[in-house]
Design a protein around this motif. Structure first.
Motif, PDB file in Angstrom:
ATOM      1  N   ILE A  54       0.852  -1.185   0.000  1.00  0.00           N
ATOM      2  CA  ILE A  54       0.000   0.000   0.000  1.00  0.00           C
ATOM      3  C   ILE A  54       0.891   1.240   0.000  1.00  0.00           C
ATOM      4  CG2 ILE A  54      -1.810   1.273   1.196  1.00  0.00           C
ATOM      5  CD1 ILE A  54      -2.614  -1.353   2.532  1.00  0.00           C
ATOM      6  N   ALA A  55       0.645   2.161  -0.924  1.00  0.00           N
ATOM      7  CA  ALA A  55       1.453   3.378  -1.005  1.00  0.00           C
ATOM      8  C   ALA A  55       1.175   4.286   0.178  1.00  0.00           C
ATOM      9  CB  ALA A  55       1.156   4.114  -2.307  1.00  0.00           C
ATOM     10  N   GLY A  56       2.230   4.953   0.646  1.00  0.00           N
ATOM     11  CA  GLY A  56       2.061   5.905   1.732  1.00  0.00           C
ATOM     12  C   GLY A  56       3.192   5.827   2.734  1.00  0.00           C
ATOM     13  N   PRO A  57       3.008   6.426   3.910  1.00  0.00           N
ATOM     14  CA  PRO A  57       4.061   6.419   4.928  1.00  0.00           C
ATOM     15  C   PRO A  57       4.271   5.030   5.515  1.00  0.00           C
ATOM     16  CG  PRO A  57       2.071   7.438   5.784  1.00  0.00           C
ATOM     17  CD  PRO A  57       1.838   7.221   4.322  1.00  0.00           C
ATOM     18  N   ALA A  58       5.521   4.734   5.823  1.00  0.00           N
ATOM     19  CA  ALA A  58       5.856   3.426   6.381  1.00  0.00           C
ATOM     20  C   ALA A  58       6.959   3.591   7.420  1.00  0.00           C
ATOM     21  CB  ALA A  58       6.323   2.478   5.278  1.00  0.00           C
ATOM     22  N   THR A  59       6.875   2.785   8.463  1.00  0.00           N
ATOM     23  CA  THR A  59       7.949   2.717   9.451  1.00  0.00           C
ATOM     24  C   THR A  59       9.037   1.786   8.917  1.00  0.00           C
ATOM     25  OG1 THR A  59       6.409   3.056  11.292  1.00  0.00           O
ATOM     26  CG2 THR A  59       8.554   2.087  11.817  1.00  0.00           C
ATOM     27  N   VAL A  60      10.265   2.265   8.916  1.00  0.00           N
ATOM     28  CA  VAL A  60      11.392   1.483   8.402  1.00  0.00           C
ATOM     29  C   VAL A  60      12.156   0.908   9.579  1.00  0.00           C
ATOM     30  CG1 VAL A  60      13.472   1.555   6.982  1.00  0.00           C
ATOM     31  CG2 VAL A  60      11.523   3.009   6.407  1.00  0.00           C
ATOM     32  N   VAL A  61      12.372  -0.408   9.559  1.00  0.00           N
ATOM     33  CA  VAL A  61      13.080  -1.058  10.654  1.00  0.00           C
ATOM     34  C   VAL A  61      14.229  -1.893  10.101  1.00  0.00           C
ATOM     35  CG1 VAL A  61      11.035  -1.140  12.128  1.00  0.00           C
ATOM     36  CG2 VAL A  61      11.567  -3.076  10.647  1.00  0.00           C
ATOM     37  N   SER A  62      15.252  -2.069  10.927  1.00  0.00           N
ATOM     38  CA  SER A  62      16.385  -2.912  10.548  1.00  0.00           C
ATOM     39  C   SER A  62      16.027  -4.377  10.777  1.00  0.00           C
ATOM     40  CB  SER A  62      17.613  -2.547  11.380  1.00  0.00           C
ATOM     41  OG  SER A  62      17.414  -2.930  12.726  1.00  0.00           O
ATOM     42  N   GLU A  63      16.884  -5.265  10.316  1.00  0.00           N
ATOM     43  CA  GLU A  63      16.643  -6.690  10.515  1.00  0.00           C
ATOM     44  C   GLU A  63      16.704  -7.076  11.995  1.00  0.00           C
ATOM     45  OE1 GLU A  63      18.033  -9.002   6.568  1.00  0.00           O
ATOM     46  OE2 GLU A  63      19.661  -7.939   7.606  1.00  0.00           O
ATOM     47  N   LYS A  64      17.292  -6.205  12.814  1.00  0.00           N
ATOM     48  CA  LYS A  64      17.319  -6.441  14.260  1.00  0.00           C
ATOM     49  C   LYS A  64      16.101  -5.841  14.955  1.00  0.00           C
ATOM     50  CE  LYS A  64      22.364  -6.681  14.573  1.00  0.00           C
ATOM     51  NZ  LYS A  64      23.602  -6.107  15.197  1.00  0.00           N
ATOM     52  N   GLY A  65      15.206  -5.229  14.168  1.00  0.00           N
ATOM     53  CA  GLY A  65      13.971  -4.694  14.722  1.00  0.00           C
ATOM     54  C   GLY A  65      14.051  -3.256  15.195  1.00  0.00           C
ATOM     55  N   LYS A  66      15.152  -2.564  14.933  1.00  0.00           N
ATOM     56  CA  LYS A  66      15.297  -1.182  15.378  1.00  0.00           C
ATOM     57  C   LYS A  66      14.585  -0.243  14.417  1.00  0.00           C
ATOM     58  CE  LYS A  66      18.712   2.421  16.358  1.00  0.00           C
ATOM     59  NZ  LYS A  66      20.153   2.786  16.369  1.00  0.00           N
ATOM     60  N   ALA A  67      13.750   0.653  14.985  1.00  0.00           N
ATOM     61  CA  ALA A  67      13.046   1.638  14.174  1.00  0.00           C
ATOM     62  C   ALA A  67      14.034   2.705  13.715  1.00  0.00           C
ATOM     63  CB  ALA A  67      11.915   2.279  14.967  1.00  0.00           C
ATOM     64  N   LEU A  68      14.113   2.914  12.404  1.00  0.00           N
ATOM     65  CA  LEU A  68      15.090   3.833  11.823  1.00  0.00           C
ATOM     66  C   LEU A  68      14.484   5.164  11.425  1.00  0.00           C
ATOM     67  CD1 LEU A  68      16.754   1.181   9.499  1.00  0.00           C
ATOM     68  CD2 LEU A  68      17.590   1.963  11.725  1.00  0.00           C
ATOM     69  N   GLY A  69      13.159   5.216  11.333  1.00  0.00           N
ATOM     70  CA  GLY A  69      12.476   6.423  10.894  1.00  0.00           C
ATOM     71  C   GLY A  69      11.309   6.053  10.007  1.00  0.00           C
ATOM     72  N   GLU A  70      10.753   7.064   9.340  1.00  0.00           N
ATOM     73  CA  GLU A  70       9.632   6.820   8.447  1.00  0.00           C
ATOM     74  C   GLU A  70       9.967   7.272   7.032  1.00  0.00           C
ATOM     75  OE1 GLU A  70       5.845   8.134   9.801  1.00  0.00           O
ATOM     76  OE2 GLU A  70       5.855   6.789  11.530  1.00  0.00           O
ATOM     77  N   ALA A  71       9.351   6.597   6.072  1.00  0.00           N
ATOM     78  CA  ALA A  71       9.615   6.854   4.656  1.00  0.00           C
ATOM     79  C   ALA A  71       8.316   6.784   3.879  1.00  0.00           C
ATOM     80  CB  ALA A  71      10.607   5.828   4.106  1.00  0.00           C
ATOM     81  N   LEU A  72       8.349   7.303   2.651  1.00  0.00           N
ATOM     82  CA  LEU A  72       7.243   7.145   1.724  1.00  0.00           C
ATOM     83  C   LEU A  72       7.467   5.866   0.935  1.00  0.00           C
ATOM     84  CD1 LEU A  72       6.889  10.801   0.372  1.00  0.00           C
ATOM     85  CD2 LEU A  72       5.537   9.691   2.162  1.00  0.00           C
ATOM     86  N   TYR A  73       6.466   4.985   0.949  1.00  0.00           N
ATOM     87  CA  TYR A  73       6.596   3.694   0.289  1.00  0.00           C
ATOM     88  C   TYR A  73       5.868   3.694  -1.049  1.00  0.00           C
ATOM     89  CZ  TYR A  73       6.319  -1.317  -0.629  1.00  0.00           C
ATOM     90  OH  TYR A  73       6.421  -2.555  -1.222  1.00  0.00           O
ATOM     91  N   SER A  74       6.546   3.194  -2.082  1.00  0.00           N
ATOM     92  CA  SER A  74       5.965   3.048  -3.416  1.00  0.00           C
ATOM     93  C   SER A  74       5.951   1.569  -3.785  1.00  0.00           C
ATOM     94  CB  SER A  74       6.776   3.838  -4.454  1.00  0.00           C
ATOM     95  OG  SER A  74       6.700   5.222  -4.219  1.00  0.00           O
ATOM     96  N   PRO A  75       4.783   0.949  -3.901  1.00  0.00           N
ATOM     97  CA  PRO A  75       4.703  -0.503  -4.130  1.00  0.00           C
ATOM     98  C   PRO A  75       5.284  -0.978  -5.457  1.00  0.00           C
ATOM     99  CG  PRO A  75       2.600   0.362  -3.321  1.00  0.00           C
ATOM    100  CD  PRO A  75       3.451   1.534  -3.673  1.00  0.00           C
ATOM    101  N   LYS A  76       5.269  -0.132  -6.504  1.00  0.00           N
ATOM    102  CA  LYS A  76       5.674  -0.594  -7.829  1.00  0.00           C
ATOM    103  C   LYS A  76       7.019  -0.054  -8.303  1.00  0.00           C
ATOM    104  CE  LYS A  76       0.942  -1.334  -9.420  1.00  0.00           C
ATOM    105  NZ  LYS A  76      -0.066  -1.069 -10.474  1.00  0.00           N
ATOM    106  N   SER A  77       7.621   0.802  -7.535  1.00  0.00           N
ATOM    107  CA  SER A  77       8.851   1.461  -7.964  1.00  0.00           C
ATOM    108  C   SER A  77      10.093   0.687  -7.527  1.00  0.00           C
ATOM    109  CB  SER A  77       8.904   2.870  -7.386  1.00  0.00           C
ATOM    110  OG  SER A  77      10.130   3.501  -7.695  1.00  0.00           O
ATOM    111  N   LEU A  78      11.166   0.794  -8.323  1.00  0.00           N
ATOM    112  CA  LEU A  78      12.453   0.238  -7.911  1.00  0.00           C
ATOM    113  C   LEU A  78      12.976   0.973  -6.687  1.00  0.00           C
ATOM    114  CD1 LEU A  78      14.224  -0.298 -11.356  1.00  0.00           C
ATOM    115  CD2 LEU A  78      13.183  -2.027  -9.882  1.00  0.00           C
ATOM    116  N   ILE A  79      12.679   2.283  -6.615  1.00  0.00           N
ATOM    117  CA  ILE A  79      12.983   3.040  -5.391  1.00  0.00           C
ATOM    118  C   ILE A  79      11.786   2.841  -4.476  1.00  0.00           C
ATOM    119  CG2 ILE A  79      13.598   5.273  -4.401  1.00  0.00           C
ATOM    120  CD1 ILE A  79      14.471   6.145  -7.204  1.00  0.00           C
TER     121      ILE A  79
END
Length: 406
Positions: A54-79
């Motif tokens: 789903i496009a929109g804001p997303a919480t970004v976490v590391s593989e260790k589960g640490k919250a790194l911040g928030e980003a805009l997520y694009s479901p179909k983009s390479l970025i």
């Protein structure tokens, strides 16, 4: 603000919250290291877990589960992710409004009294994939990712509050949006689209059809480059890939004559109109493919004292770099051959995938094959309203060199 408007605003915010649930996206170590170096993009290949597409804001976490911040997520983009915050800071409408306000405040400090400038330059202003240009009382914007698209209503509302424009134009007709799975749109997002957008820019008056032309309608990033080129202009000038005539019209007061060449007849019509607006009687136009015209002039032995080349981006992606280099070399080689000894070549590239070093190498090869001795007078780039992020070389895209060809 009237109660009714406040109610509508609250309703829209609730609708956005329902439409865009907060996602959690997990990234790998490679992406984490990229973030730590200050780069704001995370590629799809570096995702290890996505809760929902789903496009929109997303919480970004590391593989260790640490919250790194928030980003805009694009479901179909390479970025896939474009970072906006760090730690626990959330992406909210208020954050977007404040960053847009701050970006505009900084532009007003840079250009006091000016009526045309870039208000928001995407990642550089911490509003990734958002472009906003101001032309007098008209604002033009682009939302170039699926993530930022979810905040389009917020952007329009913030522009009304910050700029108080007569109209706000949406120029979301860039092919970049197709790669994001977004429709191409060209419309008035607020107010009515004027037939023509007119504005003062670097001491001259320019205009363009409100919903036509390239990108947002005018190339504000060549602001100082066109002024600088005009200082060297002389004699007969060829302005190739002229669009609405920015380089040629700035040079016209110093040149004997200016010939503006472009494949777009609507662009040439606007160039003629802009010449008339500024009382420049020594400007002519010619509709032609610039590659073909340069070749034709070379074969006919036609010569000029000044040549400007401002082509569109030949390099849309890294895979297209090699054929694009051939194109850049060809137009510069022919331009060098067309110049009389001591002539001036103003040559630009807006391709972000073409580095300054590779641009220089291409020009050197063109000079060698043209058998001309070339001096570099100035190496120029983009103005302060298109700031470059040190950690994101993608934001440093414009190259404009002024050369003397012996």
């Amino acid at each position: 603000m009237p109660t009714e408007s406040r109610t509508i605003s609250v309703t829209r915010r609730k609708a956005i919250a329902r439409r865009i649930p907060q996602l959690k996206v997990t990234i790998n170590q490679k992406a984490l290291e990229r973030l730590q170096r200050g780069h704001d993009w995370i590629f799809r290949s570096d995702l290890t877990g996505v809760e929902a597409e789903i496009a929109g804001p997303a919480t970004v976490v590391s593989e260790k589960g640490k919250a790194l911040g928030e980003a805009l997520y694009s479901p179909k983009s390479l970025i896939a992710l474009r970072m906006m915050t760090q730690g626990q800071e959330r992406i909210t409408e208020g954050l977007i409004r404040e960053r847009l306000r701050l970006a505009h405040e900084r532009r007003r400090e840079m250009y006091p009294g000016e009526e045309a400038y870039r208000v928001v330059f995407g990642e550089a202003d911490r509003l990734p994939s958002l472009i906003v240009d101001r032309f007098a009382d008209v604002a033009v914007f682009q939302t170039l990712s699926a993530g930022m698209e979810t905040f389009k209503e917020t952007v329009v509302s913030a522009l009304r509050e910050t700029l108080d424009p007569r109209s706000i134009l949406e120029r979301n007709d860039s092919s970049v949006r197709e790669r994001e799975g977004l429709p191409l749109i060209r419309q008035a997002a607020w107010g009515e689209a004027p037939e023509e957008v007119a504005f003062r820019f670097s001491g001259k008056t320019f205009s363009f059809p409100a919903l036509e032309g390239q990108k947002t309608g005018f190339f504000l990033d060549q602001r100082y480059n066109a002024e600088a080129a005009a200082r060297y202009a002389r004699g007969e000038m060829l302005d190739a890939f002229c669009y609405v005539g920015q380089f040629g019209l700035h040079a016209a007061p110093r040149a004997k004559s200016v010939l503006c060449v472009d494949a777009s007849e609507p662009a040439l019509a606007q160039a003629r109109r802009n010449a008339e607006r500024n009382g420049l009687a020594n400007v002519e136009t010619r509709g032609a493919n610039a590659f073909d015209f340069l070749k034709e002039c070379d074969q006919e032995g036609r010569r000029f004292d000044t040549v400007s080349l401002d082509p569109p981006a030949f390099v849309k992606n890294r895979a297209a770099l090699k054929p694009a280099l051939r194109g850049y070399k060809e137009i510069n080689l022919r331009a060098m051959r067309l110049l009389r000894p001591g002539g001036i070549l103003v040559t630009s590239s807006c391709s972000q995938h073409l580095s300054p070093e590779l641009f220089e190498k291409t020009l050197a090869e063109a000079a060698r094959d043209a058998r001309r001795r070339v001096q570099v007078l100035e190496k120029r780039g983009q103005p302060a309203d298109h700031p470059v992020l040190l950690a994101m070389p993608e934001t440093d895209y414009l190259k404009c060199w002024i050369l003397r060809v012996e």
